[in-house]
Every structure is written in structure tokens, then in C-alpha cells.
Design an enzyme around this catalytic site. Structure first.
Site, PDB file in Angstrom:
ATOM      1  N   ASP A 535      56.239  44.260   4.479  1.00 21.53           N
ATOM      2  CA  ASP A 535      55.200  43.796   5.396  1.00 21.53           C
ATOM      3  C   ASP A 535      55.829  43.175   6.625  1.00 21.53           C
ATOM      4  OD1 ASP A 535      55.545  40.821   4.922  1.00 21.53           O
ATOM      5  OD2 ASP A 535      55.075  41.461   2.872  1.00 21.53           O
ATOM      6  N   GLU A 615      80.727  67.904  -2.506  1.00 22.28           N
ATOM      7  CA  GLU A 615      79.731  66.875  -2.164  1.00 22.28           C
ATOM      8  C   GLU A 615      80.345  65.829  -1.235  1.00 22.28           C
ATOM      9  OE1 GLU A 615      76.645  66.659  -5.898  1.00 22.28           O
ATOM     10  OE2 GLU A 615      78.677  65.915  -6.248  1.00 22.28           O
TER      11      GLU A 615
END
Ligand code: GLA
Length: 729
Positions: A535, A615
Site C-alpha cells: 500500500d 542457465e
């Protein structure tokens, strides 16, 4: 800009694209004339209507005139129990026991710069030229209460902030039962409401529907802003979309229980009220005392959600977040949580860090499990000292070893919580939120410390300060892993128990502010079981927040999409994690995981010792790509190009520099199928007249890319991703 028209009693707040107007009505009732796309030089109060309608009630000082009923007049801050039967903004219990509020205007003040709110997060302006403040003074004579309405006007961002202060001017205690931060009336009701809802592992999914007669809305009574409903809502034209229609966004700058309600009434008027949830709320104001409601902020976009979001992003980046990196690139991090959970020691951490450093990762974050007897989630919270069985020599030994690899060091804490199996709890069992005579509910095996109490906060902070001072720590992940229950404080008398929810939040803010001022270079990331306290209040202290515990790249498309309606990408914690994903079991290519994570605050959360050389090569390339593009993500304008809840074929979004000379387009395809549809992606936000080189190869005009579009390759597998870097010639 704030324009005063004393003759007609008008206050007009003008931003670049919007106008907000307030009128001093008859008897000093403050009326809301208009909020919407910009209108210049008009008295918009001419639109206000009020008639004599059956069953209406009107203020006594109106005399025999039956046309002036608050029930049909647009209010600036609605009263309670005095002829407006819609949602009240404020309600107080007077010494007589009456619960009502009748507010009348008494004066105003205009100030250069932006007001601040003591102890609460708020949008700020670096200097007086960036914002203006209007204060409207009101009073309830009977209650002997003064109510001050604050408006902050950020012209460039189209942002209007609101705050409310209530002062008890009487000689006896006044009990505030409700005090909204925002009341916004509309003279029509053909509006859709969008709320952002979800659960742990799937936060902030938009839900849209027309306003129905009566009251509808969202809220939280969990003591946090919550995974379930975000304190951000949109009201918009029924036909509004990303690029079209009027859209109003309203966000509460607050991290506790909240309520955002919209009402459509009998006369097709509508109202939005937003603020602290009145559930179990009651604040006792002694004579002369004041109460500050948290801030709310509004953006009105005349052209759809895209611009509304970009204005919120700009305002949050430039006027809410306080970032120790201030415009510089934040470090790319590696976090050990998904790799090890609680099972690690110094050797294991160093082995991950040794793999990470040569790949270009810059910040090593040690997550949960380093302290007390924390070997699983049933013990240890509250004991913020190093477990030297796991980390011999403590942080003093570990941190320099991480730094010697060329990385910064970060650490996880959960200050608001305690396990019963901890030294802190054994010593202070009375420090938790609990109802006298009833054993408190557990969540994740833990109890909530009573952060409304200063002695409790001081004790916890003392431990954290000692820990943070013991080594060179650059970053803290401040977690909070359960909702509040049994909300009762042993330190407050019976009549003040209604203050505990809010005092708890104030306590959290106070400690965060203390930490920021004691350790000025420290970067704090917020977290709450992932995105349960994502928030605007937290963003004032923690410039980024872990967006969700769900790191599955495909689910993240939805979570990050919903989050982006209000919050900027650089506030969204996003990491590449191992596959199959721990939450979904899904395997998504490494390239795709990278594209999704680098659209937020980029990092990794996996055991790099278990990655293949291929990777690792991909990770190196991702790090290089992020270093090329970070300014676009951290500072650029954000465009949602598709809706991942609707488009099964592919999802795309775009970051564009404010001068429109550079853009990064990211695309993730869905599940593949035979004979696939041709896919064309039309871009946004470019300069039609400029020529853009795409990924260093072909050149296209902005006009072509926006109007005709860019042909997407046919995917040969599930969930592929690619990026287009556009650079103006
Ligand atoms: C929460 C956080 C995770 C991790 C764990 C540790 O769930 O969201 O990222 O830190 O706690 O317990």
C-alpha cells in the site's frame, strides 16, 4: 494551482488535466461542485440541484424552505444524522451520548508547498513550487469540534491529496467513532467501480462492475491493508478503457484496516468514502487534543486507466517514495528463501553468494532463519540475535565474507511478531495482543506483539538497532506474516481499546521512521506474507514491497498487472525462482522468468549451485539486459498493452522514457497450440514522427509501430518471452 473566487464562495483546484471545485453553500454547508476533466473559468456549482422531494429532511436553519436537503446536495465531507442519509464521513459521540456530526464552514487558508501529517505517511513536495495546500476549516458547534480539511495539489501529476484533522474544542472528552479521509460526491451514478482483490499468492486482481443502488465496497479488518482487498479503487465511465474515458483513482496512504465504500442513491447521485475502517474503532479526544486521519490521494484521468496509472506512478516515485538510491539503479539481489527456507548455515549461504557474484548479482539477502532458535516457523520470532550454530562468528564474520565477493548484504526481520517458543515471549508473555481471560489465536504459529505500546517497540527496536549496527548492512526485508486478531492492549484502559488498531499502525510507522533516520543509507523492502501490505502507506518507508510469495512467472503476469493500476513497477519486488515453481508446479523457461522479474525490482531467489551452465549464461545475459534497461523500468512511463485476465494468446507491456526516445516492450506468450493465430502487437506512447531501431536491427516509425503494429513470432512452445528494445535514431 488553487483559485479563489471569494464573491461566489468557490475554491478551484486546478491540475494539468483535472479540475476540482468546492462551493460554500447556504448555512456554511460545504458543497462539492465538481471533480473531473479540466474545465477553466467556470462556476461549476451551477450544476448543483436540490428540490423539495417527498420524505426529505432539511436543516433547521433552512427555515420554511424545503428545497435544501443535505440528502441530495453533493457534500464535500458528509455529516452524520442531520438530513444526509447517505454514507457519513464523520461521527462523534459527544459527552451527552449523542452520535452525530453537523459541520459548517468557518474559514480557509492557502499555503505554498504541501502539508505534512505528524506520525503518518503522506505525499511530500521537495519545495514550495511543487505543490500547494488548501485548508478548509469547519466546526460542529454543538459538539465543540473543529474539523480541518486539507487538500494538497500536485499540478504536474494530476494528484490531489486529502487529509482531515479533528480537534476537540470542548472541555470534555469527545469520542471519534468514524473519521474518513476522503468523501467524493458525484452528480451522476453511471459509474463502474474497480477493486483489486485476491488472496495470499494471488493479490490485487481487478474486479469491475457497475455501481448498483445502495452501498458496495471493499475493506479490511485484519489490521493490515490485506491480501484480500487493496486500499485503492477506481470509479470510471462505464465505457472507460486503457486509453479512453474518465477514470478516477483513489488510494489510501495507510497500511491498517480500511474501508472504501461507494453508494448510489435514490436520485442517481453517488459517493465514495474511504478511510480507516470504523470496525472496532473509537478514538478518545481529550480537551484540546487533535486526531489526524490518514491521507488519501486522487487522480482523475480524462483518457482512461493508462494515464491514471502513469500519473500515480509519477506521484508515488517523485512525491511519496524516499529512496536511498534516489534515481540511481537499485542493486540486483539474490535471496536464499526459496533455495533453503530455514535450513542453512554460513557455508551454504556463502556457496550461493559465490555462485551469484560472478553472474553480476550485487546484493545478497539472508532471509528468515538466521536468529534465535529459528529452525522452523514455530520458534524464534522475537529473538533478534544471531544463531551462532548456523552462523559462527555472527554477522561480523559473515558480512565481510559476502562483501569480499563484491556484494552488499541484506537481512530479513519480522519485528511485529513473536513465537511462544522464544526468549522474548518467555520473558514478556503479556506483550502480545490478547483479550484478558482468552488465549490468543495463532497465525503461522505466531502471535502479534502489541506495537501500540512504546515499551514493546523500544525493546524490539533495541535488538534490531544492535543487530544493524553490528555489521555493514545495506538492506532490510521487513516482513509481517499474519493478520491481527484479539486486538486488545493491556496498556490501555477500557475506554481506549478502540484506539489499538490504529495505534498499532502508528507504532509500526514510528519504528520504520526511526530505522530510516538511524541508518540513512539503509534500503528497506516491505513484505507481508508476500503482498499483504502492498500500500501507499508502506511505500513512504519501504520504497519497494515484495509483490507476492507467488513467483510463478505466469501468475505474476496477473499480479503485477493488477498492482500496476496504482503502484509503479519499481515498487514491485519480483524475482526469478527455480522451476517447477513451488506454488504452482509449473515450469516456465528461464528467459520468461527473467522478462517478468525485470519488469519489477529485479532479483533471483534460487539455489544457484543447482543451475546448469546454460542457465547461468541466461542469467548473465539477463543481468546485462537489465543493466541496459533499468532506467526504463525504474523511471519510464508504463503502458499495459494487453489484459492477462482476458488474452490467452500473449501478454505485453511497455516502458517508455519520458522523452519517448527509448522503449522496452516485453511479451510473454500463452500455451501453444497448432495452427496458431497471427499475432500483431500495437505499441503505445511512442513519438509517431520518430524512427526506432528495434533490438539494434530493423528501423520502424513510431507511427507504424503504434498504428499498424509489430508482427509477433509464432510460438513453438508454452510461455515463451522476448523483449524489444526500441531506440530512436
Ligand atoms: C514470508 C515472505 C517470504 C519469506 C518468508 C520467510 O512468507 O513473504 O518471502 O520471507 O516469509 O518466513
Amino acid at each position: 494551482m488553487i483559485i479563489l473566487d471569494r464573491q461566489n464562495g468557490l475554491f478551484t483546484l486546478q491540475t494539468r488535466n483535472s479540475t476540482y471545485q468546492i462551493k460554500i453553500g447556504a448555512h456554511g454547508v460545504l458543497l462539492h461542485s465538481y471533480y473531473g476533466p479540466r474545465v477553466d473559468g467556470e462556476d461549476l456549482s451551477r450544476l448543483i440541484r436540490s428540490a423539495d422531494r417527498g420524505a426529505s429532511v432539511y436543516p433547521n436553519d433552512n427555515g420554511p424552505d424545503r428545497t435544501f436537503s443535505l440528502d441530495m446536495l453533493p457534500q464535500e465531507y458528509s455529516s452524520c444524522g442531520v438530513s444526509d442519509f447517505r454514507l457519513p464521513s464523520i461521527e462523534f459521540e459527544m459527552p451527552s451520548g449523542s452520535r452525530s456530526a453537523d459541520l459548517r464552514y468557518t474559514g480557509f487558508e492557502v499555503r505554498r508547498g504541501k502539508y505534512a501529517i505528524q506520525g503518518l505517511p503522506a505525499f511530500w513536495a521537495a519545495d514550495e513550487a511543487e505543490a500547494d495546500t488548501l485548508v478548509l476549516f469547519m466546526e460542529d458547534k454543538t459538539a465543540q469540534a473543529a474539523v480541518e480539511l486539507y487538500y494538497g495539489v500536485f499540478e504536474d501529476c494530476d494528484l490531489i491529496t486529502r487529509a482531515v484533522r479533528v480537534v476537540n474544542r470542548g472541555a470534555e472528552t469527545l469520542r471519534l467513532c468514524r473519521c474518513a479521509s476522503l468523501c467524493l460526491d458525484f452528480s451522476h451514478s453511471d459509474l463502474d467501480m474497480i477493486t483489486f482483490n485476491g488472496r495470499h499468492l494471488m493479490e490485487r486482481c481487478p474486479d469491475r462492475g457497475p455501481l448498483r443502488p445502495g452501498v458496495q465496497g471493499v475493506g479490511s479488518i485484519r489490521g493490515t491493508s490485506s491480501h484480500q482487498h487493496n486500499p485503492f479503487v477506481v470509479l470510471c465511465d462505464p465505457e472507460a478503457n486503457e486509453d479512453y474515458g474518465t477514470a478516477y483513482g483513489a488510494v489510501l496512504v495507510y497500511s491498517g484496516s480500511f474501508e472504501a465504500l461507494a453508494e448510489r442513491n435514490q436520485f442517481e447521485l453517488s459517493r465514495l468514502v474511504m478511510g480507516i475502517n470504523p470496525y472496532q474503532f473509537g478514538w478518545n479526544l481529550g480537551p484540546g487534543e487533535a486526531f489526524d486521519a490518514p491521507e488519501a490521494a486522487l487522480v482523475c484521468s480524462p483518457c482512461g486507466f493508462g494515464q491514471m496509472s502513469r500519473q500515480f506512478h509519477k506521484a508515488i516515485r517523485e512525491h511519496l517514495i524516499r529512496d536511498p538510491y534516489q534515481g540511481a539503479r537499485r542493486p540486483i539481489l539474490i535471496n536464499n528463501w526459496e533455495a533453503t527456507t530455514f535450513n542453512f548455515n554460513a557455508e551454504k549461504l556463502l556457496s550461493i553468494a559465490k555462485e551469484a557474484a560472478p553472474l553480476g548479482l550485487e546484493l545478497f539477502v539472508m532471509d528468515d532463519g538466521w536468529f534465535g532458535q529459528r529452525n522452523d516457523d514455530n520458534a524464534g520470532l522475537g529473538d533478534w540475535y544471531v544463531n551462532t550454530d548456523k552462523l559462527p562468528g555472527g554477522l561480523e564474520a559473515l558480512v565481510p565474507q559476502i562483501q569480499a565477493l563484491g556484494m552488499k548484504f541484506g537481512i530479513w526481520v519480522e519485528p511485529e511478531m513473536v513465537n511462544e517458543d522464544s526468549g522474548l515471549y518467555r520473558e514478556h508473555p503479556d506483550w502480545v495482543l490478547q483479550v484478558p481471560g482468552r488465549a490468543p489465536c495463532r497465525g503461522r504459529g505466531q502471535l502479534v506483539l502489541d506495537f501500540s505500546r512504546k515499551d514493546v517497540r523500544d525493546h524490539v527496536y533495541g535488538q534490531l538497532r544492535a543487530m544493524l549496527s553490528s555489521a555493514d548492512i545495506s538492506y532490510v526485508k521487513w516482513d509481517m506474516n499474519r493478520s491481527l486478531s484479539d486486538v486488545y492492549s493491556a496498556a490501555l484502559p477500557r475506554e481506549r481499546q478502540g484506539e489499538v488498531f490504529h495505534r498499532y499502525v502508528l507504532g509500526v510507522y514510528e519504528m520504520l521512521e526511526q530505522m530510516r533516520s538511524d541508518f540513512p543509507g539503509l534500503f528497506i523492502e516491505g513484505c507481508c506474507g508476500g503482498g499483504g501490505r502492498f500500500d501507499a502507506g508502506m511505500l513512504y518507508y519501504t520504497p519497494q514491497i515484495w509483490c507476492s510469495d507467488n513467483t510463478d512467472a505466469i501468475d505474476r503476469l496477473r499480479i503485477q498487472y493488477g498492482t500496476s493500476f496504482c503502484y509503479p513497477p519499481d515498487a514491485m519486488g519480483a524475482h526469478v525462482s527455480a522451476v517447477p515453481n513451488g506454488s504452482t508446479g509449473r515450469t516456465v523457461p528461464m528467459e520468461t522468468r527473467g522478462v517478468v522479474a525485470m519488469s519489477g525490482t529485479f532479483g533471483y531467489e534460487m539455489d544457484l549451485g543447482e543451475t546448469t551452465q546454460d542457465e547461468k549464461n541466461v542469467i548473465k545475459e539477463q543481468v546485462a539486459q537489465y543493466k541496459r534497461c533499468w532506467e526504463l523500468v525504474q523511471k519510464g512511463d508504463y503502458y499495459r498493452l494487453t489484459d492477462p485476465f482476458r488474452n490467452p494468446l500473449f501478454n505485453a507491456w511497455e516502458h517508455v522514457t519520458p522523452d519517448r526516445r527509448c522503449a522496452l516492450v516485453s511479451v510473454v506468450t500463452g500455451t501453444t497450440y497448432a495452427a496458431p493465430a497471427y499475432m500483431t502487437l500495437r505499441l503505445k506512447g511512442l513519438d509517431p514522427a520518430l524512427k526506432y531501431r528495434v533490438n539494434g536491427q530493423d528501423v520502424y516509425s513510431g507511427a507504424l509501430l503504434m498504428s499498424a503494429g509489430f508482427p509477433l513470432p509464432q510460438p513453438q512452445d508454452d510461455y515463451l518471452a522476448f523483449q524489444l528494445l526500441l531506440e530512436a535514431e
